[in-house]
Design a protein around this motif. Structure first.
Motif, PDB file in Angstrom:
ATOM      1  N   GLU A   9       0.845  -1.183   0.000  1.00 58.89           N
ATOM      2  CA  GLU A   9       0.000   0.000   0.000  1.00 58.89           C
ATOM      3  C   GLU A   9       0.887   1.242   0.000  1.00 58.89           C
ATOM      4  N   VAL A  10       0.295   2.348  -0.364  1.00 54.78           N
ATOM      5  CA  VAL A  10       1.002   3.617  -0.321  1.00 54.78           C
ATOM      6  C   VAL A  10       1.114   4.048   1.137  1.00 54.78           C
ATOM      7  N   GLU A  40      12.333  -6.530  -4.236  1.00 55.70           N
ATOM      8  CA  GLU A  40      12.232  -7.957  -3.916  1.00 55.70           C
ATOM      9  C   GLU A  40      11.366  -8.186  -2.683  1.00 55.70           C
ATOM     10  N   TRP A  41      11.537  -7.360  -1.671  1.00 47.03           N
ATOM     11  CA  TRP A  41      10.732  -7.520  -0.457  1.00 47.03           C
ATOM     12  C   TRP A  41       9.268  -7.177  -0.733  1.00 47.03           C
ATOM     13  N   ALA A  42       9.011  -6.159  -1.548  1.00 46.65           N
ATOM     14  CA  ALA A  42       7.629  -5.817  -1.913  1.00 46.65           C
ATOM     15  C   ALA A  42       6.973  -6.979  -2.650  1.00 46.65           C
ATOM     16  N   LYS A  43       7.713  -7.638  -3.514  1.00 44.45           N
ATOM     17  CA  LYS A  43       7.184  -8.799  -4.231  1.00 44.45           C
ATOM     18  C   LYS A  43       6.857  -9.930  -3.259  1.00 44.45           C
ATOM     19  N   THR A  44       7.743 -10.167  -2.297  1.00 50.61           N
ATOM     20  CA  THR A  44       7.490 -11.201  -1.273  1.00 50.61           C
ATOM     21  C   THR A  44       6.227 -10.873  -0.488  1.00 50.61           C
ATOM     22  N   LEU A  45       6.097  -9.624  -0.059  1.00 56.55           N
ATOM     23  CA  LEU A  45       4.901  -9.202   0.681  1.00 56.55           C
ATOM     24  C   LEU A  45       3.643  -9.365  -0.162  1.00 56.55           C
ATOM     25  N   SER A  46       3.741  -9.009  -1.432  1.00 54.60           N
ATOM     26  CA  SER A  46       2.562  -9.081  -2.301  1.00 54.60           C
ATOM     27  C   SER A  46       2.089 -10.521  -2.478  1.00 54.60           C
ATOM     28  N   LEU A  47       3.017 -11.449  -2.548  1.00 58.99           N
ATOM     29  CA  LEU A  47       2.644 -12.862  -2.669  1.00 58.99           C
ATOM     30  C   LEU A  47       1.979 -13.368  -1.393  1.00 58.99           C
ATOM     31  N   ARG A  49       0.291 -11.554   0.785  1.00 56.22           N
ATOM     32  CA  ARG A  49      -0.963 -10.841   1.034  1.00 56.22           C
ATOM     33  C   ARG A  49      -1.925 -10.862  -0.142  1.00 56.22           C
ATOM     34  N   ASN A  50      -1.466 -11.400  -1.267  1.00 54.10           N
ATOM     35  CA  ASN A  50      -2.263 -11.436  -2.490  1.00 54.10           C
ATOM     36  C   ASN A  50      -2.703 -10.024  -2.899  1.00 54.10           C
ATOM     37  N   LEU A  51      -1.751  -9.096  -2.826  1.00 56.55           N
ATOM     38  CA  LEU A  51      -1.963  -7.704  -3.204  1.00 56.55           C
ATOM     39  C   LEU A  51      -0.805  -7.263  -4.092  1.00 56.55           C
ATOM     40  N   ALA A  52      -0.964  -6.157  -4.773  1.00 56.10           N
ATOM     41  CA  ALA A  52       0.086  -5.648  -5.648  1.00 56.10           C
ATOM     42  C   ALA A  52       1.267  -5.112  -4.833  1.00 56.10           C
ATOM     43  N   PRO A  53       2.488  -5.330  -5.322  1.00 54.62           N
ATOM     44  CA  PRO A  53       3.658  -4.776  -4.622  1.00 54.62           C
ATOM     45  C   PRO A  53       3.749  -3.268  -4.815  1.00 54.62           C
TER      46      PRO A  53
END
Length: 158
Positions: A9-10, A40-47, A49-53
């Motif tokens: 999220e922003v 890379e960490w945003a991508k991990t979080l997005s996976l 949480r099933n949300l966009a990085p």
């Protein structure tokens, strides 16, 4: 200094008191000057949480923040860093003495060593030997809300 915060999220107004307390440097707002690390960490979080990085971009007046706050800088995966990270991951109080903590991330390359040490499966000498093969990347934990409000300015998201 330009720094990045990985999220889903922003985050225009960072909060230091939000988040898990049992992470590398304790509860705080984490940033890095390494864009690729943040991506890379945003991508991990997005996976997870099933949300966009989302990568939030800020300007940190590091000199002013460090001049006004109590700072700790770890330059290596050494004994001091290991004991600090273990204390924080166990919910200890070491992080409470600082407003700004900078040092290596206990990421996939080194977290197994930390777990083995925390579980008393290896001693500190073996843990330090294993850590000596890794070069730290960098994270910064900002723990003082007044200083964050004054010296960390949101720029954009990527």
């Amino acid at each position: 200094m330009i720094v990045y915060h990985a999220a889903t999220e922003v985050v225009e107004h960072p909060l230091c008191h939000v988040g898990r307390p049992d992470v590398d440097f304790g509860k705080g707002f984490y940033v890095t000057p390494l864009l690729q690390q943040a991506k890379e960490w945003a991508k991990t979080l997005s996976l997870r949480r099933n949300l966009a990085p989302v990568v939030n971009v800020y300007e940190l007046n590091q000199a002013a923040y460090k001049a006004k706050g109590r700072c700790k800088i770890f330059s290596a995966y050494d004994e001091e860093w290991l004991l600090y990270v273990v204390d924080c991951r166990r919910g200890g109080q070491m992080s409470l003495q600082y407003d700004y903590i900078q040092g290596g991330v206990a990421n996939d390359r080194v977290v197994d060593t930390i777990r083995l040490y925390m579980d008393d499966l290896i001693d500190i000498a073996k843990a330090l030997e294993r850590l000596s093969y890794h070069k730290p990347n960098m994270q910064i934990c900002l723990r003082n809300q007044e200083l964050v409000d004054k010296y960390l300015k949101f720029i954009e998201t990527r």
